[in-house]
Design a protein around this motif. Structure first.
Motif, mmCIF file in Angstrom:
data_model
loop_
_atom_site.group_PDB
_atom_site.id
_atom_site.type_symbol
_atom_site.label_atom_id
_atom_site.label_comp_id
_atom_site.label_asym_id
_atom_site.label_seq_id
_atom_site.Cartn_x
_atom_site.Cartn_y
_atom_site.Cartn_z
ATOM 1 N N GLU A 97 0.855 -1.177 0.000
ATOM 2 C CA GLU A 97 0.000 0.000 0.000
ATOM 3 C C GLU A 97 0.896 1.234 0.000
ATOM 4 O OE1 GLU A 97 -3.214 0.415 -0.140
ATOM 5 O OE2 GLU A 97 -4.077 -1.568 0.280
ATOM 6 N N LEU A 98 0.610 2.171 -0.880
ATOM 7 C CA LEU A 98 1.360 3.418 -0.931
ATOM 8 C C LEU A 98 0.668 4.423 -0.016
ATOM 9 C CD1 LEU A 98 3.887 4.360 -2.494
ATOM 10 C CD2 LEU A 98 2.359 5.540 -4.068
ATOM 11 N N ILE A 99 1.378 4.874 1.016
ATOM 12 C CA ILE A 99 0.781 5.756 1.998
ATOM 13 C C ILE A 99 1.621 7.020 2.142
ATOM 14 C CG2 ILE A 99 -0.215 3.818 3.246
ATOM 15 C CD1 ILE A 99 1.960 4.069 5.320
ATOM 16 N N SER A 100 1.059 7.995 2.809
ATOM 17 C CA SER A 100 1.760 9.248 3.051
ATOM 18 C C SER A 100 2.838 9.057 4.110
ATOM 19 C CB SER A 100 0.770 10.326 3.502
ATOM 20 O OG SER A 100 1.439 11.443 4.044
ATOM 21 N N ALA A 101 3.874 9.882 4.036
ATOM 22 C CA ALA A 101 4.946 9.821 5.029
ATOM 23 C C ALA A 101 4.453 10.228 6.408
ATOM 24 C CB ALA A 101 6.107 10.712 4.603
ATOM 25 N N HIS A 102 3.299 10.895 6.485
ATOM 26 C CA HIS A 102 2.739 11.319 7.765
ATOM 27 C C HIS A 102 1.782 10.291 8.356
ATOM 28 C CE1 HIS A 102 3.511 15.827 6.626
ATOM 29 N NE2 HIS A 102 4.608 15.134 6.806
ATOM 30 N N ASP A 103 1.413 9.267 7.588
ATOM 31 C CA ASP A 103 0.513 8.232 8.096
ATOM 32 C C ASP A 103 1.269 7.273 9.016
ATOM 33 O OD1 ASP A 103 -1.614 9.247 6.749
ATOM 34 O OD2 ASP A 103 -1.489 7.864 5.062
ATOM 35 N N HIS A 104 0.564 6.742 10.000
ATOM 36 C CA HIS A 104 1.157 5.743 10.884
ATOM 37 C C HIS A 104 1.046 4.364 10.248
ATOM 38 C CE1 HIS A 104 1.659 8.588 14.141
ATOM 39 N NE2 HIS A 104 0.400 8.969 14.013
ATOM 40 N N GLU A 105 2.169 3.665 10.157
ATOM 41 C CA GLU A 105 2.165 2.326 9.554
ATOM 42 C C GLU A 105 1.280 1.360 10.340
ATOM 43 O OE1 GLU A 105 6.156 0.928 9.007
ATOM 44 O OE2 GLU A 105 6.860 2.899 8.366
ATOM 45 N N ARG A 106 1.143 1.607 11.654
ATOM 46 C CA ARG A 106 0.352 0.691 12.488
ATOM 47 C C ARG A 106 -1.114 0.650 12.071
ATOM 48 N NH1 ARG A 106 1.255 5.225 16.175
ATOM 49 N NH2 ARG A 106 3.214 4.213 16.738
ATOM 50 N N GLN A 107 -1.590 1.686 11.384
ATOM 51 C CA GLN A 107 -2.993 1.735 10.973
ATOM 52 C C GLN A 107 -3.244 1.025 9.646
ATOM 53 O OE1 GLN A 107 -4.348 5.796 11.057
ATOM 54 N NE2 GLN A 107 -3.819 6.094 13.205
ATOM 55 N N TRP A 108 -2.211 0.428 9.066
ATOM 56 C CA TRP A 108 -2.366 -0.225 7.767
ATOM 57 C C TRP A 108 -2.085 -1.724 7.820
ATOM 58 C CZ3 TRP A 108 -4.168 2.315 3.474
ATOM 59 C CH2 TRP A 108 -4.255 3.704 3.572
ATOM 60 N N VAL A 109 -1.774 -2.272 8.987
ATOM 61 C CA VAL A 109 -1.441 -3.687 9.088
ATOM 62 C C VAL A 109 -2.626 -4.559 8.675
ATOM 63 C CG1 VAL A 109 -0.806 -5.538 10.680
ATOM 64 C CG2 VAL A 109 0.292 -3.301 10.868
ATOM 65 N N PHE A 110 -3.796 -4.271 9.225
ATOM 66 C CA PHE A 110 -4.992 -5.061 8.895
ATOM 67 C C PHE A 110 -5.330 -4.938 7.412
ATOM 68 C CE2 PHE A 110 -9.582 -5.361 8.309
ATOM 69 C CZ PHE A 110 -9.859 -6.579 8.904
ATOM 70 N N ASP A 111 -5.237 -3.728 6.856
ATOM 71 C CA ASP A 111 -5.565 -3.527 5.441
ATOM 72 C C ASP A 111 -4.605 -4.285 4.531
ATOM 73 O OD1 ASP A 111 -7.593 -1.857 6.262
ATOM 74 O OD2 ASP A 111 -6.378 -0.045 6.106
ATOM 75 N N LEU A 112 -3.326 -4.371 4.908
ATOM 76 C CA LEU A 112 -2.364 -5.134 4.108
ATOM 77 C C LEU A 112 -2.735 -6.607 4.065
ATOM 78 C CD1 LEU A 112 1.084 -3.615 5.179
ATOM 79 C CD2 LEU A 112 0.100 -3.560 2.893
ATOM 80 N N LEU A 113 -3.087 -7.165 5.211
ATOM 81 C CA LEU A 113 -3.402 -8.597 5.265
ATOM 82 C C LEU A 113 -4.725 -8.904 4.569
ATOM 83 C CD1 LEU A 113 -2.305 -9.267 8.951
ATOM 84 C CD2 LEU A 113 -1.267 -10.264 6.914
ATOM 85 N N MET A 114 -5.735 -8.086 4.783
ATOM 86 C CA MET A 114 -7.031 -8.339 4.169
ATOM 87 C C MET A 114 -7.050 -8.010 2.687
ATOM 88 S SD MET A 114 -8.959 -9.697 6.422
ATOM 89 C CE MET A 114 -10.599 -9.526 5.716
ATOM 90 N N GLY A 115 -6.168 -7.111 2.257
ATOM 91 C CA GLY A 115 -6.114 -6.754 0.844
ATOM 92 C C GLY A 115 -5.188 -7.621 0.025
ATOM 93 N N ASN A 116 -4.588 -8.627 0.635
ATOM 94 C CA ASN A 116 -3.675 -9.529 -0.072
ATOM 95 C C ASN A 116 -4.427 -10.280 -1.169
ATOM 96 O OD1 ASN A 116 -1.777 -11.392 -0.877
ATOM 97 N ND2 ASN A 116 -1.810 -12.552 1.041
ATOM 98 N N PRO A 117 -4.096 -10.048 -2.458
ATOM 99 C CA PRO A 117 -4.871 -10.672 -3.547
ATOM 100 C C PRO A 117 -4.367 -12.049 -3.952
ATOM 101 C CG PRO A 117 -3.296 -9.135 -4.478
ATOM 102 C CD PRO A 117 -3.084 -9.107 -2.971
ATOM 103 N N THR A 118 -3.309 -12.567 -3.331
ATOM 104 C CA THR A 118 -2.714 -13.820 -3.766
ATOM 105 C C THR A 118 -3.262 -14.999 -2.970
ATOM 106 O OG1 THR A 118 -0.860 -13.798 -2.202
ATOM 107 C CG2 THR A 118 -0.619 -12.482 -4.207
ATOM 108 N N ASP A 119 -2.854 -16.182 -3.378
ATOM 109 C CA ASP A 119 -3.214 -17.400 -2.660
ATOM 110 C C ASP A 119 -2.278 -17.672 -1.488
ATOM 111 O OD1 ASP A 119 -5.313 -17.910 -4.386
ATOM 112 O OD2 ASP A 119 -4.060 -19.039 -5.779
ATOM 113 N N ILE A 120 -1.271 -16.835 -1.326
ATOM 114 C CA ILE A 120 -0.316 -16.987 -0.236
ATOM 115 C C ILE A 120 -0.876 -16.236 0.973
ATOM 116 C CG2 ILE A 120 2.082 -16.648 0.484
ATOM 117 C CD1 ILE A 120 2.650 -16.322 -2.598
ATOM 118 N N GLN A 121 -1.532 -16.941 1.845
ATOM 119 C CA GLN A 121 -2.223 -16.331 2.971
ATOM 120 C C GLN A 121 -1.498 -16.648 4.276
ATOM 121 O OE1 GLN A 121 -4.738 -14.196 2.751
ATOM 122 N NE2 GLN A 121 -4.773 -14.391 0.517
#
Length: 349
Positions: A183-207
């Protein structure tokens, strides 16, 4: 030996030693430039504050892993009205500020990532997805900083990472050496708020089933959110003693654990606080499951409400259950600590 044979030919760079073992080649180098430019105000300075060592990975040499130990200087800024008093010298085309890899290794990794999708990598190299814990895939995520040449919507100023320029952060999900989502995010965003979105947005079969991050990504809701959706959150803690003293909660009052207990909880969990707004919490979980909202938006909205927002407090209290469980397992199991460290190392390579 000429430095240019190993690294780009940059003035003021001295190769001091080359050592090797069966698996790695170690280069010890020193930056010898007498002056440096402040990344904030661009003022040249010749006053050295101190020296420190940076360790970065470089492209392999005849199949041997190369690691560079670089001694660089910190300078006093010569501008009395500048925003920064001390700054570290920049090494130009060799490596960016705070980078763990040289520029040419970063370029090589990016080219490979563009050419190979995660599915192709899984087919070509199934050994990359070998089991770490009884067939469980252990992933990690981290944010990489990239300076932008042109202004974009998400590009922001960050003197720590980009100096006078703007840049973005690429939050990348890595599963056993292979980047599967970003996910491309702003330098001012907290990475901790994107952990769930990274895992749920994973489009591959590698879960992945277990996910690890650094200490700064472990916020007050990630344990609860990831557990509800079938993930185990296993962050690394830089100061585990402090966490055990301040972040351990129990189902009983601390007095019930006795004076001889190795670890005593801070207080008893408030189960009534969790039960009272449970309907609102379930609606939050439902919105996340249907992807009608994202973790980033949800946490931002809840955090912007008044401090005693009962839904947010209930989520925090619910999160304490799984955070305490992880802390106890993290302290008790050397194998867990090793697996967490290995997962984070794969993400850093």
């Amino acid at each position: 030996m000429r430095t240019s044979l190993l690294l780009p030919d940059v003035p003021g760079l001295r190769l001091d030693a080359v050592t090797t073992n069966d698996q790695r080649l170690y280069l010890t180098m020193t930056a010898t430039q007498p002056t440096a430019s402040c990344p904030i105000c661009a003022t040249m300075s010749a006053r050295i504050h101190s020296r420190y060592q940076r360790t970065v990975a470089d492209v392999s040499w005849v199949g041997v892993i190369v690691q560079v130990h670089m001694r660089v200087c910190r300078f006093f800024c010569a501008n009395p009205t500048g925003q920064r008093t001390i700054f570290a010298e920049r090494l130009g085309p060799i490596m960016r500020a705070c980078a763990r890899r040289t520029e040419r290794l970063t370029t090589q990794v990016q080219h490979i990532a563009v050419r190979l999708s995660a599915e192709s990598a899984a087919i070509l190299s199934p050994r990359l997805f070998s089991a770490l814990l009884n067939g469980v895939i252990h992933s990690s995520s981290d944010g990489q900083k990239f300076e932008t040449d042109h202004p974009t919507v998400k590009a922001q100023y960050s003197p720590k990472h980009f100096g006078l320029g703007k840049g973005v952060v690429s939050a990348t999900l890595v599963a056993n050496h292979v980047p599967v989502h970003a996910e491309l995010i702003s330098a001012h965003d907290h990475e901790r708020q994107w952990v769930f979105d990274l895992l749920m947005g994973n489009p591959t079969d590698i879960q992945p089933t277990i996910h690890s991050t650094d200490t700064h990504v472990a916020n007050q809701v990630n344990f609860a959110l990831l557990n509800v959706f079938g993930f185990t959150f296993a962050p690394r803690y830089a100061n585990i003693q402090e966490k055990m003293r301040t972040a351990l909660y129990g189902f009983r009052h601390p007095k019930h654990y006795g004076a001889e207990a190795l670890f005593r909880p801070v207080r008893k969990r408030n189960t009534a606080l969790i039960i009272s707004p449970w309907g609102e919490i379930l609606r939050i979980f439902g919105s996340l499951a249907r992807k009608t909202t994202t973790q980033n938006v949800l946490i931002s909205k809840l955090s912007s409400a008044k401090r005693r927002n009962r839904t947010l407090l209930a989520l925090w209290e619910y999160d304490h259950i799984y955070r305490s469980k992880h802390l106890l397992g993290y302290v008790d199991s050397p194998q867990m600590r090793q697996n967490v460290q290995r997962a984070l190392n794969r993400g850093e390579q």
